[in-house]
Design a protein around this motif. Structure first.
Motif, PDB file in Angstrom:
ATOM      1  N   VAL A  33     -19.581  -8.012 -62.292  1.00  0.00           N
ATOM      2  CA  VAL A  33     -20.542  -7.179 -62.360  1.00  0.00           C
ATOM      3  C   VAL A  33     -21.658  -8.516 -61.229  1.00  0.00           C
ATOM      4  O   VAL A  33     -20.583  -9.503 -60.876  1.00  0.00           O
ATOM      5  N   ILE A  34     -21.996  -8.419 -60.019  1.00  0.00           N
ATOM      6  CA  ILE A  34     -22.807  -9.423 -59.220  1.00  0.00           C
ATOM      7  C   ILE A  34     -24.547  -9.082 -59.975  1.00  0.00           C
ATOM      8  O   ILE A  34     -24.881  -8.063 -59.734  1.00  0.00           O
ATOM      9  N   LEU A  35     -25.026 -10.285 -60.528  1.00  0.00           N
ATOM     10  CA  LEU A  35     -26.200 -10.070 -61.315  1.00  0.00           C
ATOM     11  C   LEU A  35     -27.663 -11.591 -60.217  1.00  0.00           C
ATOM     12  O   LEU A  35     -26.671 -12.493 -60.078  1.00  0.00           O
ATOM     13  N   ARG A  36     -28.234 -11.172 -60.945  1.00  0.00           N
ATOM     14  CA  ARG A  36     -29.343 -12.349 -59.871  1.00  0.00           C
ATOM     15  C   ARG A  36     -30.765 -11.453 -60.884  1.00  0.00           C
ATOM     16  O   ARG A  36     -31.381 -10.516 -60.913  1.00  0.00           O
ATOM     17  N   HIS A  37     -31.138 -13.627 -61.111  1.00  0.00           N
ATOM     18  CA  HIS A  37     -32.583 -13.480 -61.778  1.00  0.00           C
ATOM     19  C   HIS A  37     -33.730 -13.146 -60.421  1.00  0.00           C
ATOM     20  O   HIS A  37     -33.909 -13.645 -59.236  1.00  0.00           O
ATOM     21  N   LEU A  38     -34.927 -12.640 -60.992  1.00  0.00           N
ATOM     22  CA  LEU A  38     -35.796 -11.978 -59.928  1.00  0.00           C
ATOM     23  C   LEU A  38     -36.569 -13.105 -60.171  1.00  0.00           C
ATOM     24  O   LEU A  38     -37.513 -13.784 -61.207  1.00  0.00           O
ATOM     25  N   PRO A  39     -38.060 -13.529 -59.540  1.00  0.00           N
ATOM     26  CA  PRO A  39     -38.214 -12.657 -58.176  1.00  0.00           C
ATOM     27  C   PRO A  39     -37.154 -13.620 -56.873  1.00  0.00           C
ATOM     28  O   PRO A  39     -37.127 -14.800 -57.029  1.00  0.00           O
ATOM     29  N   TRP A  46     -27.630 -13.659 -56.273  1.00  0.00           N
ATOM     30  CA  TRP A  46     -26.475 -13.500 -56.345  1.00  0.00           C
ATOM     31  C   TRP A  46     -25.431 -14.369 -56.712  1.00  0.00           C
ATOM     32  O   TRP A  46     -24.778 -14.905 -56.442  1.00  0.00           O
ATOM     33  N   ARG A  47     -24.776 -13.802 -57.874  1.00  0.00           N
ATOM     34  CA  ARG A  47     -24.112 -14.461 -58.696  1.00  0.00           C
ATOM     35  C   ARG A  47     -23.071 -13.520 -59.413  1.00  0.00           C
ATOM     36  O   ARG A  47     -23.178 -12.747 -59.758  1.00  0.00           O
ATOM     37  N   HIS A  48     -21.651 -13.372 -59.235  1.00  0.00           N
ATOM     38  CA  HIS A  48     -20.181 -12.979 -59.699  1.00  0.00           C
ATOM     39  C   HIS A  48     -19.919 -13.008 -60.982  1.00  0.00           C
ATOM     40  O   HIS A  48     -20.330 -14.287 -61.152  1.00  0.00           O
ATOM     41  N   GLY A  49     -19.768 -12.192 -61.611  1.00  0.00           N
ATOM     42  CA  GLY A  49     -19.210 -12.427 -63.391  1.00  0.00           C
ATOM     43  C   GLY A  49     -19.142 -10.720 -63.983  1.00  0.00           C
ATOM     44  O   GLY A  49     -18.729  -9.924 -63.323  1.00  0.00           O
ATOM     45  N   THR A  50     -19.301 -11.089 -65.575  1.00  0.00           N
ATOM     46  CA  THR A  50     -17.751 -10.313 -66.128  1.00  0.00           C
ATOM     47  C   THR A  50     -19.503 -10.046 -67.217  1.00  0.00           C
ATOM     48  O   THR A  50     -19.569 -10.783 -67.737  1.00  0.00           O
ATOM     49  N   LEU A  51     -19.628  -8.487 -67.378  1.00  0.00           N
ATOM     50  CA  LEU A  51     -19.761  -7.894 -68.775  1.00  0.00           C
ATOM     51  C   LEU A  51     -19.478  -7.830 -69.765  1.00  0.00           C
ATOM     52  O   LEU A  51     -18.285  -7.497 -69.517  1.00  0.00           O
ATOM     53  N   ARG A  52     -19.954  -8.210 -71.151  1.00  0.00           N
ATOM     54  CA  ARG A  52     -19.020  -8.013 -71.816  1.00  0.00           C
ATOM     55  C   ARG A  52     -19.976  -7.204 -73.473  1.00  0.00           C
ATOM     56  O   ARG A  52     -21.407  -8.299 -73.318  1.00  0.00           O
ATOM     57  N   TYR A  53     -19.606  -5.907 -73.649  1.00  0.00           N
ATOM     58  CA  TYR A  53     -20.808  -5.413 -74.261  1.00  0.00           C
ATOM     59  C   TYR A  53     -19.970  -6.172 -75.970  1.00  0.00           C
ATOM     60  O   TYR A  53     -18.717  -5.607 -76.167  1.00  0.00           O
ATOM     61  N   ASN A  54     -21.436  -6.555 -76.876  1.00  0.00           N
ATOM     62  CA  ASN A  54     -20.755  -7.436 -78.290  1.00  0.00           C
ATOM     63  C   ASN A  54     -22.149  -6.760 -78.946  1.00  0.00           C
ATOM     64  O   ASN A  54     -22.716  -7.207 -79.792  1.00  0.00           O
ATOM     65  N   ALA A  55     -21.783  -5.366 -79.629  1.00  0.00           N
ATOM     66  CA  ALA A  55     -22.794  -4.044 -80.699  1.00  0.00           C
ATOM     67  C   ALA A  55     -23.903  -4.891 -79.604  1.00  0.00           C
ATOM     68  O   ALA A  55     -24.448  -3.734 -78.602  1.00  0.00           O
ATOM     69  N   ASN A  56     -25.014  -4.754 -80.314  1.00  0.00           N
ATOM     70  CA  ASN A  56     -26.656  -5.340 -80.292  1.00  0.00           C
ATOM     71  C   ASN A  56     -26.839  -5.713 -78.722  1.00  0.00           C
ATOM     72  O   ASN A  56     -28.068  -6.019 -78.190  1.00  0.00           O
ATOM     73  N   ARG A 100     -24.189   0.359 -57.077  1.00  0.00           N
ATOM     74  CA  ARG A 100     -25.332   1.006 -57.506  1.00  0.00           C
ATOM     75  C   ARG A 100     -26.185  -0.856 -58.054  1.00  0.00           C
ATOM     76  O   ARG A 100     -25.762  -1.064 -58.730  1.00  0.00           O
ATOM     77  N   VAL A 101     -27.280  -0.403 -57.914  1.00  0.00           N
ATOM     78  CA  VAL A 101     -28.127  -1.899 -58.436  1.00  0.00           C
ATOM     79  C   VAL A 101     -28.863  -1.643 -59.359  1.00  0.00           C
ATOM     80  O   VAL A 101     -29.891  -0.732 -59.020  1.00  0.00           O
ATOM     81  N   ILE A 102     -29.360  -2.413 -60.105  1.00  0.00           N
ATOM     82  CA  ILE A 102     -30.154  -1.857 -61.789  1.00  0.00           C
ATOM     83  C   ILE A 102     -31.117  -3.025 -61.774  1.00  0.00           C
ATOM     84  O   ILE A 102     -30.544  -4.058 -62.306  1.00  0.00           O
ATOM     85  N   HIS A 103     -32.566  -2.439 -61.690  1.00  0.00           N
ATOM     86  CA  HIS A 103     -33.423  -3.204 -62.437  1.00  0.00           C
ATOM     87  C   HIS A 103     -33.899  -3.440 -63.670  1.00  0.00           C
ATOM     88  O   HIS A 103     -33.789  -2.367 -64.257  1.00  0.00           O
ATOM     89  N   ILE A 104     -33.287  -3.972 -64.168  1.00  0.00           N
ATOM     90  CA  ILE A 104     -33.921  -4.359 -65.151  1.00  0.00           C
ATOM     91  C   ILE A 104     -34.992  -5.480 -66.309  1.00  0.00           C
ATOM     92  O   ILE A 104     -34.912  -6.722 -65.447  1.00  0.00           O
ATOM     93  N   LEU A 113     -28.697  -6.002 -61.603  1.00  0.00           N
ATOM     94  CA  LEU A 113     -27.203  -6.135 -62.283  1.00  0.00           C
ATOM     95  C   LEU A 113     -26.574  -4.911 -60.758  1.00  0.00           C
ATOM     96  O   LEU A 113     -27.422  -3.762 -60.507  1.00  0.00           O
ATOM     97  N   ALA A 114     -25.849  -5.561 -60.001  1.00  0.00           N
ATOM     98  CA  ALA A 114     -25.233  -4.649 -59.058  1.00  0.00           C
ATOM     99  C   ALA A 114     -23.625  -4.557 -59.699  1.00  0.00           C
ATOM    100  O   ALA A 114     -22.452  -5.117 -60.259  1.00  0.00           O
TER     101      ALA A 114
END
Length: 160
Positions: A33-39, A46-56, A100-104, A113-114
């Motif tokens: 993933v590539i992630l950045r905090h807004l604004p 933008w920062r490269h990294g990894t997402l890991r799903y851990n239950a909730n 794609r870029v997802i805005h959450i 998140l890209a």
């Protein structure tokens, strides 16, 4: 002087081992993933990294970090999907094709998140699998056992 040299060598070796461990273990078990905090303006943040799903929880690990802990943890119940968009021409230069870029929004923090198509699908599935807060209620182990054996609502032996 020799002691200082050996101490620096040991510290350098430990840093390299920790970086290699983090890189190889997280890359093999996570979603890129590539992630950045807004604004943010333009291409900044933008920062490269990894997402890991851990239950909730969704754990984000920065690519250039030595910490064994996640750099950001988002709880599924606090995440709201705001928007999806295609990367701008400038962003597409450093993002993989088809991203794609997802805005959450999570609590009071907005994040972009890209993700590639598989990552976007995994993120959306994880987010949609969140339990409805209205349906969550506590039930005791005794009530659960009574419900399981068809006795729920009939009362106990003492009630009869």
């Amino acid at each position: 002087m020799e002691f200082i040299t050996w101490a620096l060598v040991i510290v350098a070796v430990l840093a390299v081992v920790l970086a290699a461990w983090r890189f190889f273990t997280l890359r093999s078990r996570g979603t890129t993933v590539i992630l950045r905090h807004l604004p943010q303006n333009g291409l900044h943040g933008w920062r490269h990294g990894t997402l890991r799903y851990n239950a909730n929880d969704l754990e984000y690990f920065k690519l250039r970090s030595l910490s064994p802990m996640a750099d950001l943890i988002l709880n599924r119940l606090s995440v709201t999907l705001l928007d999806r968009r295609e990367p701008t021409a400038e962003e597409a230069v450093f993002m993989s094709e088809g991203s794609r870029v997802i805005h959450i929004k999570s609590k009071n923090e907005e994040i972009e998140l890209a993700l590639d198509s598989h990552g976007e699908m995994a993120f959306t599935a994880w987010l949609e699998a969140a339990p409805d807060a209205r349906s969550e209620h506590s039930i005791s182990a005794h009530e659960l056992q009574r419900f399981r054996f068809g006795e729920f609502g009939k009362g106990t032996q003492k009630d009869k």
